[in-house]
Motif scaffolding. Sequence first.
Motif, mmCIF file in Angstrom:
data_model
loop_
_atom_site.group_PDB
_atom_site.id
_atom_site.type_symbol
_atom_site.label_atom_id
_atom_site.label_comp_id
_atom_site.label_asym_id
_atom_site.label_seq_id
_atom_site.Cartn_x
_atom_site.Cartn_y
_atom_site.Cartn_z
ATOM 1 N N ILE A 1 0.850 -1.186 0.000
ATOM 2 C CA ILE A 1 0.000 0.000 0.000
ATOM 3 C C ILE A 1 0.885 1.235 0.000
ATOM 4 O O ILE A 1 1.829 1.344 0.777
ATOM 5 N N GLY A 2 0.596 2.164 -0.875
ATOM 6 C CA GLY A 2 1.391 3.378 -0.960
ATOM 7 C C GLY A 2 1.158 4.071 -2.281
ATOM 8 O O GLY A 2 0.101 3.943 -2.901
ATOM 9 N N ASN A 3 2.153 4.807 -2.715
ATOM 10 C CA ASN A 3 2.056 5.560 -3.967
ATOM 11 C C ASN A 3 2.324 4.622 -5.145
ATOM 12 O O ASN A 3 3.425 4.575 -5.705
ATOM 13 N N VAL A 4 1.301 3.836 -5.499
ATOM 14 C CA VAL A 4 1.428 2.817 -6.541
ATOM 15 C C VAL A 4 0.422 3.127 -7.639
ATOM 16 O O VAL A 4 -0.739 3.452 -7.374
ATOM 17 N N GLY A 5 0.843 3.006 -8.897
ATOM 18 C CA GLY A 5 -0.035 3.276 -10.021
ATOM 19 C C GLY A 5 -1.067 2.189 -10.233
ATOM 20 O O GLY A 5 -0.842 1.023 -9.888
ATOM 21 N N GLN A 6 -2.197 2.571 -10.823
ATOM 22 C CA GLN A 6 -3.273 1.625 -11.079
ATOM 23 C C GLN A 6 -2.829 0.530 -12.053
ATOM 24 O O GLN A 6 -3.299 -0.616 -11.953
ATOM 25 N N ARG A 7 -1.949 0.868 -12.965
ATOM 26 C CA ARG A 7 -1.500 -0.120 -13.941
ATOM 27 C C ARG A 7 -0.763 -1.264 -13.264
ATOM 28 O O ARG A 7 -0.984 -2.438 -13.605
ATOM 29 N N ARG A 8 0.100 -0.929 -12.311
ATOM 30 C CA ARG A 8 0.839 -1.983 -11.606
ATOM 31 C C ARG A 8 -0.094 -2.814 -10.737
ATOM 32 O O ARG A 8 0.055 -4.039 -10.643
ATOM 33 N N ILE A 9 -1.062 -2.175 -10.098
ATOM 34 C CA ILE A 9 -2.018 -2.918 -9.269
ATOM 35 C C ILE A 9 -2.811 -3.890 -10.134
ATOM 36 O O ILE A 9 -2.977 -5.068 -9.791
ATOM 37 N N GLY A 10 -3.317 -3.395 -11.268
ATOM 38 C CA GLY A 10 -4.079 -4.263 -12.159
ATOM 39 C C GLY A 10 -3.246 -5.414 -12.696
ATOM 40 O O GLY A 10 -3.733 -6.544 -12.833
ATOM 41 N N ARG A 11 -1.969 -5.137 -12.979
ATOM 42 C CA ARG A 11 -1.081 -6.193 -13.474
ATOM 43 C C ARG A 11 -0.890 -7.273 -12.423
ATOM 44 O O ARG A 11 -0.906 -8.469 -12.737
ATOM 45 N N SER A 12 -0.721 -6.873 -11.168
ATOM 46 C CA SER A 12 -0.498 -7.860 -10.109
ATOM 47 C C SER A 12 -1.730 -8.742 -9.908
ATOM 48 O O SER A 12 -1.606 -9.949 -9.690
#
Length: 468
Positions: free
Chosen positions: A197-208
């Motif tokens: 949790i933190g300053n993470v982009g939506q693209r990386r979250i969706g990829r994971s």
Amino acid sequence: RGRALCRLLDRKHRKASLSISIVAAAAAAAMAATEQKTVVVSDIESPIFSLISPGNAPVRGAEPRVGRLMGMETPAFTVLTGRGFPLTLRPEVNNAVLPGTQLMQLPVGDLVARTDSVSQCPAKDDGCKGFWPHLKGHVSYCSFRDPRKDVSVYGGDSVCSVETTGGRQKVGPQQLLDLQKVMKMDLVAAPAEEVPIGNVGQRRIGRSVGRAADWLKEILEAKNTDPELKSFEWNVLAGIQGSGDIAYREKACLAAASTNAAGFWIGGLGYGEDLSIRGRVLEAVGNALPTKRPRFLPLKKGSPVEVLQAVLLGVDVVEVTFPTQMATSGYALTFEWEMPKEELEKDKEVAEEGLKGLEPETASDTKGVRHLNVRDAECRENFGPITASSPVKQYSRAYVHHLQLLHELFASMLLTQHNLHVYREFFAAIRSHIQAGTFRQYAAWFMRTQTVEDEAPNQEPKGKRRKI
């Protein structure tokens, strides 16, 4: 002519309205069918876990629960190992402190570095239990994350990399399956890209989230079709990613619940995020996951406050380092785990005041627990035991203080035995109060009476080594 035109337009309007109604009704029916189908999928029984409902009451999502996991009662904590051995203690001592079947956690990074050794040992047909005989009688659990490290899983273009004793190595579904053919672990966590949790982009979250779902399907398919993997009994835990994005977390839960995974591990938490944020994620995940399969929560520490919050929100197994971490830093846990009976008679509003430190909206990160720093000068001439119920009460505080000053390993061994005993009794008390329906009162009492404002440091205090 005008009236005829109006009648024509009116008929067309009614037809369009009827078409829209038909489409809307069809969409609603399809949605209802999908929801009904999802519920059916979510109710799959786990082959390794069964819930014990107190008083035959229905168990909901994000609520405290008691169950049985492969011969062990839950909520429970894992016994973390290093290179296949319990941390600090000899296996026989560890078994004496923690009797019965235990969940022995072997991080995948430790196993990758020992694949060749296990495949060449005389008892290779027994996998990891042939190479490490002390694991027999316990449940071997291959975790994808190593709680001892701040970061142990790294994302990549195609697969993830994990920390090993020989540096980072790529571990994807195929590498994990090859590893399992050699190790024959009882329980395996499916690979997933950790996104804290933190300053993470939506693209990386969706990829994971997408990767975790795809990798899980690949592993489950191989488990059901590969003759070598079908030759022994083992089960898979699905990874639930999504960082702090509730929508992505729910999407991950839905994808994992639609498979026949035996349980779930909730990733991306325990990296120092606020307990209030973690609580909101756990609450959403607990409500989205099916109730009949176990939930694992890897944490960097796993302090008693973190444990109480996790259990309060429906977690069954907590992966912790706190007891051994405190021991190696020179701290003994001295909090009480038995709640006085008179606490149950207190006014409900007053009794649950302490829960504000655990609830998702009001959780506090400043709470530590009662402990003893055996390095303190007050222990130098204290010849009493650490606590009256300690399994090492034959050794005085003064003696352990002396060992700590000399940096003797025996000090960490004694403190580890003591702290593991405290955690075992703590979890037993948690299970007892859940079954009695008094867990909320217990958690509130613990937060009011057994916590302190100053958290013990995680690292060993630096100082000059004493000359002998």
